[in-house]
Each structure stands twice: as structure tokens, then as C-alpha cells.
Enzyme design. Structure first.
Site: not given
Ligand code: AP5
Ligand code: MG
Length: 193
Positions: A14, A89, A128, A134, A145
Site C-alpha cells: 500500500k 480498517r 524489511r 519498525r 497483524r
Molecule cells: P509496503 O508498501 O510498506 O506495504 P504496506 O501494505 O504499506 O505494509 P505496512 O507494513 O505499512 O502494513 P500495515 O498495514 O501493517 O502498516 P500500517 O503502517 O498501515 O511494502 C512492504 C514491503 O514490501 C516493503 O519492504 C516494500 O519494499 C516491499 N514491497 C512492496 N511491493 C513489493 C513488490 N511488488 N514485490 C516485492 N516487494 C515489495 O499500520 C501499522 C499499525 O498502525 C497497525 O498495525 C495498527 O496498529 C495501526 N493502524 C494504522 N492504521 C490504522 C487504522 N486505520 N485503524 C486502526 N489502527 C491502525
Molecule cells: Mg504502509
């Protein structure tokens, strides 16, 4: 205005794809994960509270993130549109977003769901974790997660499918090929200006 939800499990790409969309379509990126990590870095009360949930791989309470989103959208009302990354979410968040956006006459146009198998998600995030700093990129929390996604978040897809707004994309492949699939969806749905 064009509003897109970039949806998918942790590690589905994402954040990576949002960066490309900002450049190509001039949309405003709103990532609740990034916003919460900034709050943690600044040591705010909200950040201290959120960290407890994030370090355990749990979602933070709905009212916290809903409030953050509404404030940001209000601040950026002249934007060409928004990319919501990691929000909504839960179905409660989705309903709140729909109500808020409709009241402002700027509904969601599409939810793009990145489809990536669980084994690939784990290996991307473990990889990562070696460099990201992180605290939630470790195996135990990654599993939590993913579980939280299956229990509470996956239903958001159905919420937008019922509105005819779901577009599924294969999230495995090169970053460029996935970006091009997303661009095709946006171009198909964007009204000719
Ligand atoms: P990346 O692009 O970072 O993937 P992502 O989907 O953004 O993954 P996140 O780690 O951000 O997931 P998340 O949803 O758990 O975290 P968030 O910050 O939202 O890519 C991941 C890796 O893969 C990278 O190394 C990238 O280089 C690699 N990659 C990408 N594309 C690729 C490809 N095509 N091929 C190979 N490799 C690739 O949330 C964190 C925490 O915050 C949650 O756990 C929760 O506690 C809280 N939170 C956030 N939003 C909310 C909400 N709305 N409600 C409640 N709690 C929330
Ligand atoms: Mg992300």
C-alpha cells in the site's frame, strides 16, 4: 476529485504504491500508520497510547483514527483527491468515512485491493524488519497483524463490493507492473475533464 482506498494486508504494498500514485496523479496521500508513527516520534499523548496497540500488532481504537482522518481531509479540501492507505480498517471506520465524505460531497470512487499470499507478506515484512526500525516488523507481531487483518479488516472489502466499488489487483510482481494495473483502473474510472 478522485478518492481511492488502497487496501490490502500488512506488506501488500500500500505504501509503496501510494508513493507512485502521488507522483503520477497528484493525489494527497493519507496513511494512518505514518500519521500514528509521527505521533509516536513526537511523543504526543495520542502517540504514547497508540504505541501500546501497534507494538502488539493490534488496531488502535476506531475513534482515534477517524478523528485524525477528518482533520486532515478538512485541511486539504482543495486537493485533486485522496489516497487512503491503511484506512478504513474496520467496517465502523468505513461507515464513518462514507458518512463524512458524503456530507462533503466527495465520495470514495474505488477501493483497490492488493492480493498477496500470506507467505509473501511474511517474507517481505521480515526482510524489511532487518532495516526498517519498525518495532512491529518482527515475526511474532507480523503474524498478529495478519490475524488482525483477517479478523477485522478483510470485511471492509465486502463493504465496498456491496457499493460496486471493489477492484482486485494481483499484488505480486514488479512494483512497476502493479502500479500500471492500478493506473489502468484509475484511468478507466476518472471522468474526462
Ligand atoms: P509496503 O508498501 O510498506 O506495504 P504496506 O501494505 O504499506 O505494509 P505496512 O507494513 O505499512 O502494513 P500495515 O498495514 O501493517 O502498516 P500500517 O503502517 O498501515 O511494502 C512492504 C514491503 O514490501 C516493503 O519492504 C516494500 O519494499 C516491499 N514491497 C512492496 N511491493 C513489493 C513488490 N511488488 N514485490 C516485492 N516487494 C515489495 O499500520 C501499522 C499499525 O498502525 C497497525 O498495525 C495498527 O496498529 C495501526 N493502524 C494504522 N492504521 C490504522 C487504522 N486505520 N485503524 C486502526 N489502527 C491502525
Ligand atoms: Mg504502509
Amino acid at each position: 476529485m478522485f478518492n481511492i482506498i488502497l487496501f490490502g494486508p500488512p506488506g501488500s504494498g500500500k505504501g509503496t504504491q501510494s508513493e507512485l500514485l502521488i507522483n503520477n496523479f497528484g493525489l494527497t496521500h493519507i496513511s494512518t500508520g505514518d500519521l500514528l508513527r509521527s505521533e509516536i516520534e513526537e511523543g504526543t499523548k495520542l502517540g504514547v497510547e497508540a504505541k501500546k496497540y501497534m507494538d502488539d500488532g493490534q488496531l488502535v481504537p476506531d475513534e482515534v483514527v477517524i478523528g485524525m482522518i477528518e482533520t486532515l481531509v478538512r485541511k486539504n479540501k482543495t486537493s485533486k483527491g485522496f489516497i487512503f492507505d491503511g484506512f478504513p480498517r474496520t467496517t465502523t471506520q468505513a461507515t464513518a468515512l462514507d458518512t463524512f465524505l458524503s456530507a462533503n460531497n466527495m465520495p470514495i470512487d474505488v477501493l483497490v485491493s492488493l492480493d498477496v499470499p500470506e507467505a509473501e507478506l511474511k517474507s517481505r515484512l521480515i526482510e524489511r524488519g532487518k532495516v526498517s526500525g519498525r518495532s512491529d516488523d518482527n515475526e511474532e507481531v507480523i503474524l498478529q497483524r495478519i490475524q488482525e487483518y483477517l479478523n477485522k479488516t478483510k470485511a471492509v472489502e465486502e463493504h465496498y463490493a456491496a457499493q460496486g466499488k471493489l477492484e482486485k489487483i494481483d499484488g505480486v510482481g514488479t512494483i512497476e507492473s502493479i502500479a500500471s494495473s492500478i493506473a489502468k483502473v484509475i484511468e478507466r474510472l476518472t471522468p474526462v475533464k
